[in-house]
Design a protein around this motif. Structure first.
Motif, short mmCIF file in Angstrom:
data_model
loop_
_atom_site.label_atom_id
_atom_site.label_comp_id
_atom_site.label_asym_id
_atom_site.label_seq_id
_atom_site.Cartn_x
_atom_site.Cartn_y
_atom_site.Cartn_z
N THR A 164 1.04 -1.07 -0.03
CA THR A 164 -0.03 0.05 0.02
C THR A 164 0.79 1.02 -0.02
O THR A 164 2.01 1.33 0.37
N ILE A 165 0.33 2.36 -0.55
CA ILE A 165 1.11 3.65 -0.43
C ILE A 165 -0.04 4.68 -0.13
O ILE A 165 -1.16 4.97 -0.53
N THR A 166 0.49 5.68 0.77
CA THR A 166 -0.48 6.89 1.08
C THR A 166 -0.04 7.99 0.12
O THR A 166 0.61 7.89 -0.57
N ARG A 167 -1.36 8.90 0.20
CA ARG A 167 -1.14 9.99 -0.84
C ARG A 167 0.18 10.76 -0.48
O ARG A 167 0.80 11.60 -1.45
N THR A 168 0.89 10.52 0.76
CA THR A 168 2.17 11.46 0.99
C THR A 168 3.26 10.39 0.84
O THR A 168 4.25 10.82 1.05
N GLY A 169 3.05 9.14 -0.01
CA GLY A 169 4.31 8.35 -0.35
C GLY A 169 4.67 7.34 0.72
O GLY A 169 5.65 6.82 0.53
N SER A 170 3.99 7.17 1.79
CA SER A 170 4.52 6.33 2.71
C SER A 170 3.92 5.00 2.33
O SER A 170 2.84 4.59 2.10
N ALA A 171 4.88 3.98 2.12
CA ALA A 171 4.54 2.78 1.51
C ALA A 171 4.84 1.25 2.55
O ALA A 171 5.66 1.83 3.54
N ASN A 172 4.05 0.63 2.35
CA ASN A 172 4.06 -0.46 3.37
C ASN A 172 3.95 -1.75 2.41
O ASN A 172 3.29 -2.00 1.59
N TYR A 173 4.70 -3.04 2.89
CA TYR A 173 4.84 -4.17 2.09
C TYR A 173 4.70 -5.23 2.93
O TYR A 173 5.21 -5.45 4.02
N ALA A 174 4.08 -6.25 2.00
CA ALA A 174 3.93 -7.68 2.73
C ALA A 174 5.34 -8.19 2.87
O ALA A 174 6.09 -8.11 1.79
N ALA A 175 5.57 -8.98 3.89
CA ALA A 175 6.96 -9.69 3.95
C ALA A 175 7.22 -10.50 2.76
O ALA A 175 8.72 -10.31 2.42
N THR B 82 8.22 -3.11 -5.63
CA THR B 82 8.09 -1.55 -5.26
C THR B 82 6.82 -0.69 -5.75
O THR B 82 6.36 -0.83 -6.78
N ILE B 83 6.30 -0.07 -4.76
CA ILE B 83 4.87 0.46 -5.02
C ILE B 83 5.15 2.02 -5.22
O ILE B 83 6.01 2.66 -4.56
N SER B 84 4.64 2.52 -6.17
CA SER B 84 4.79 4.03 -6.45
C SER B 84 3.38 4.66 -6.73
O SER B 84 2.21 3.86 -6.90
N GLU B 85 3.29 6.06 -6.75
CA GLU B 85 2.13 6.59 -7.09
C GLU B 85 2.33 7.85 -7.89
O GLU B 85 3.41 8.41 -7.86
N ASP B 86 1.33 8.34 -8.66
CA ASP B 86 1.19 9.55 -9.36
C ASP B 86 -0.08 10.29 -8.98
O ASP B 86 -1.19 9.84 -9.63
N ASN B 87 0.00 11.03 -8.01
CA ASN B 87 -1.33 12.04 -7.63
C ASN B 87 -1.93 12.52 -8.70
O ASN B 87 -3.25 12.42 -8.82
N ALA B 88 -1.26 13.11 -9.44
CA ALA B 88 -1.95 14.00 -10.39
C ALA B 88 -2.70 13.03 -11.61
O ALA B 88 -3.60 13.40 -12.09
N LYS B 89 -2.26 11.83 -11.69
CA LYS B 89 -2.71 10.92 -12.70
C LYS B 89 -3.73 10.09 -11.94
O LYS B 89 -4.38 9.21 -12.70
N LYS B 90 -3.65 10.29 -10.67
CA LYS B 90 -4.77 9.36 -9.81
C LYS B 90 -4.32 7.90 -10.10
O LYS B 90 -5.32 7.06 -10.48
N ALA B 91 -3.06 7.67 -10.04
CA ALA B 91 -2.71 6.12 -10.35
C ALA B 91 -1.72 5.68 -9.35
O ALA B 91 -1.04 6.45 -8.62
N ALA B 92 -1.69 4.44 -9.26
CA ALA B 92 -0.73 3.80 -8.59
C ALA B 92 -0.04 2.65 -9.27
O ALA B 92 -0.71 2.15 -10.27
#
Length: 120
Positions: A49-60, A67-77
């Motif tokens: 998961t990733i928050t709108r502020t860019g904080s990522a969390n991964y399963a072990a 690697t999860i990433s986001e593009d807030n402008a494109k409303k995409a992950a």
């Protein structure tokens, strides 16, 4: 609110894939976007998961490989998956917590799923 997931496919073990999830529709805010997966006979499980502020969390099982990433402008992950293993084979679902109006709470939405098959 619709979540469109794409990027799945067939890849050999050790290979890479990149999943995309784009949110569309009428809403005012996305709080968290994430990826879950479900293998045959198993329950759906968290991948990242990733928050709108860019904080990522991964399963072990995927930490250090995905690697999860986001593009807030494109409303995409996006989910970059490297060093894929046969046990990563599953249907991958995009998830997002979305606020449709400023007066409503964040609600969970799911995409349609995209199949990732890793051959050994």
């Amino acid at each position: 609110v619709q979540l469109q997931a794409s990027g799945g496919g067939l890849v050999q073990a050790g290979g890479s894939l990149r999943l995309s999830c784009v949110a569309s529709g009428s809403f005012v805010s996305i709080n968290v976007m994430g990826w879950y997966r479900q293998a045959p006979g198993n329950q759906r499980e968290l991948v990242a998961t990733i928050t709108r502020t860019g904080s990522a969390n991964y399963a072990a099982p995927v930490k250090g490989r995905f690697t999860i990433s986001e593009d807030n402008a494109k409303k995409a992950a996006y989910l970059q998956m490297n060093s894929l293993k046969s046990e990563d084979t599953a249907v991958y679902y995009c998830n997002a917590y979305v606020k449709r109006t400023w007066a409503t709470p964040y609600e969970a939405y799911w995409g349609q799923g995209t199949l990732v098959t890793v051959s050994s």
